[in-house]
Design a protein around this motif. Structure first.
Motif, PDB file in Angstrom:
ATOM      1  N   PRO A  62       0.836  -1.210   0.000  1.00 59.87           N
ATOM      2  CA  PRO A  62       0.000   0.000   0.000  1.00 59.87           C
ATOM      3  C   PRO A  62       0.864   1.251   0.000  1.00 59.87           C
ATOM      4  CG  PRO A  62       0.065  -0.943   2.187  1.00 59.87           C
ATOM      5  CD  PRO A  62       0.856  -1.861   1.288  1.00 59.87           C
ATOM      6  N   ASN A  79      -1.928   4.575  -3.325  1.00 59.05           N
ATOM      7  CA  ASN A  79      -3.140   3.983  -2.750  1.00 59.05           C
ATOM      8  C   ASN A  79      -3.685   4.837  -1.615  1.00 59.05           C
ATOM      9  OD1 ASN A  79      -2.891   1.862  -4.520  1.00 59.05           O
ATOM     10  ND2 ASN A  79      -1.778   0.585  -3.075  1.00 59.05           N
ATOM     11  N   VAL A  80      -2.788   5.373  -0.805  1.00 62.32           N
ATOM     12  CA  VAL A  80      -3.216   6.227   0.303  1.00 62.32           C
ATOM     13  C   VAL A  80      -3.844   7.518  -0.232  1.00 62.32           C
ATOM     14  CG1 VAL A  80      -2.415   7.516   2.322  1.00 62.32           C
ATOM     15  CG2 VAL A  80      -1.510   5.233   1.868  1.00 62.32           C
ATOM     16  N   LEU A 124      -5.327   7.917  -3.137  1.00 59.45           N
ATOM     17  CA  LEU A 124      -6.625   7.584  -3.726  1.00 59.45           C
ATOM     18  C   LEU A 124      -7.682   7.367  -2.653  1.00 59.45           C
ATOM     19  CD1 LEU A 124      -5.582   5.205  -6.628  1.00 59.45           C
ATOM     20  CD2 LEU A 124      -6.609   7.464  -6.832  1.00 59.45           C
ATOM     21  N   MET A 125      -7.318   6.713  -1.571  1.00 57.46           N
ATOM     22  CA  MET A 125      -8.267   6.492  -0.484  1.00 57.46           C
ATOM     23  C   MET A 125      -8.705   7.826   0.122  1.00 57.46           C
ATOM     24  SD  MET A 125      -7.761   4.338   3.048  1.00 57.46           S
ATOM     25  CE  MET A 125      -6.502   5.441   3.635  1.00 57.46           C
ATOM     26  N   SER A 126      -7.749   8.691   0.360  1.00 58.26           N
ATOM     27  CA  SER A 126      -8.051   9.996   0.934  1.00 58.26           C
ATOM     28  C   SER A 126      -8.882  10.838  -0.026  1.00 58.26           C
ATOM     29  CB  SER A 126      -6.745  10.715   1.262  1.00 58.26           C
ATOM     30  OG  SER A 126      -7.008  12.008   1.712  1.00 58.26           O
ATOM     31  N   SER A 127      -8.533  10.822  -1.295  1.00 56.86           N
ATOM     32  CA  SER A 127      -9.276  11.584  -2.291  1.00 56.86           C
ATOM     33  C   SER A 127     -10.700  11.057  -2.424  1.00 56.86           C
ATOM     34  CB  SER A 127      -8.557  11.504  -3.638  1.00 56.86           C
ATOM     35  OG  SER A 127      -9.266  12.196  -4.633  1.00 56.86           O
ATOM     36  N   GLY A 128     -10.874   9.756  -2.402  1.00 54.05           N
ATOM     37  CA  GLY A 128     -12.210   9.180  -2.478  1.00 54.05           C
ATOM     38  C   GLY A 128     -13.060   9.545  -1.283  1.00 54.05           C
ATOM     39  N   ALA A 129     -12.439   9.556  -0.111  1.00 51.66           N
ATOM     40  CA  ALA A 129     -13.184   9.897   1.099  1.00 51.66           C
ATOM     41  C   ALA A 129     -13.566  11.377   1.124  1.00 51.66           C
ATOM     42  CB  ALA A 129     -12.353   9.559   2.336  1.00 51.66           C
ATOM     43  N   THR A 187     -12.426  11.386  -8.047  1.00 50.57           N
ATOM     44  CA  THR A 187     -11.180  10.647  -7.833  1.00 50.57           C
ATOM     45  C   THR A 187     -10.782   9.849  -9.068  1.00 50.57           C
ATOM     46  OG1 THR A 187     -11.706  10.514  -5.489  1.00 50.57           O
ATOM     47  CG2 THR A 187     -10.074   8.984  -6.269  1.00 50.57           C
TER      48      THR A 187
END
Length: 95
Positions: free
Chosen positions: A20, A24-25, A27-32, A39
């Motif tokens: 990870p 990946n981090v 993308l996760m933050s941007s999605g949230a 995103t």
């Protein structure tokens, strides 16, 4: 190309795909924060940029940077200026 070169490229690809990493981090933050729709451009950039980086390295970008060291220095300066610009715009947008 020697077989050792192929093994190092394969190990690099496996390590970066399985762990990870920062993409990946991000993308996760941007999605949230921004949702799936906004995103997707970020995801497309990663999916295009990573293979481009592998191809550039495979075609000898490292040799170019070794021969013309000023080129790498110039890219570092451009990157630093761009990061400062993004930070300033973000700071101004939050006020």
């Amino acid at each position: 190309m020697q077989s050792l070169d192929y093994y190092s490229i394969i190990l690099f690809v496996i390590a970066t795909c399985v762990t990870p990493g920062p993409n990946n981090v991000m993308l996760m933050s941007s999605g949230a924060n921004f949702g799936m729709g906004r995103t997707m451009r970020h995801l497309a950039g990663i999916n295009i940029g990573f293979p481009l980086m592998l191809v550039a390295v495979g075609l000898g970008a490292g040799a170019i940077f070794r021969q013309y060291s000023w080129l790498q220095d110039g890219l570092q300066v451009i990157g630093a200026v761009y990061r400062k610009r993004c930070r300033t715009r973000r700071r101004l947008a939050s006020q």
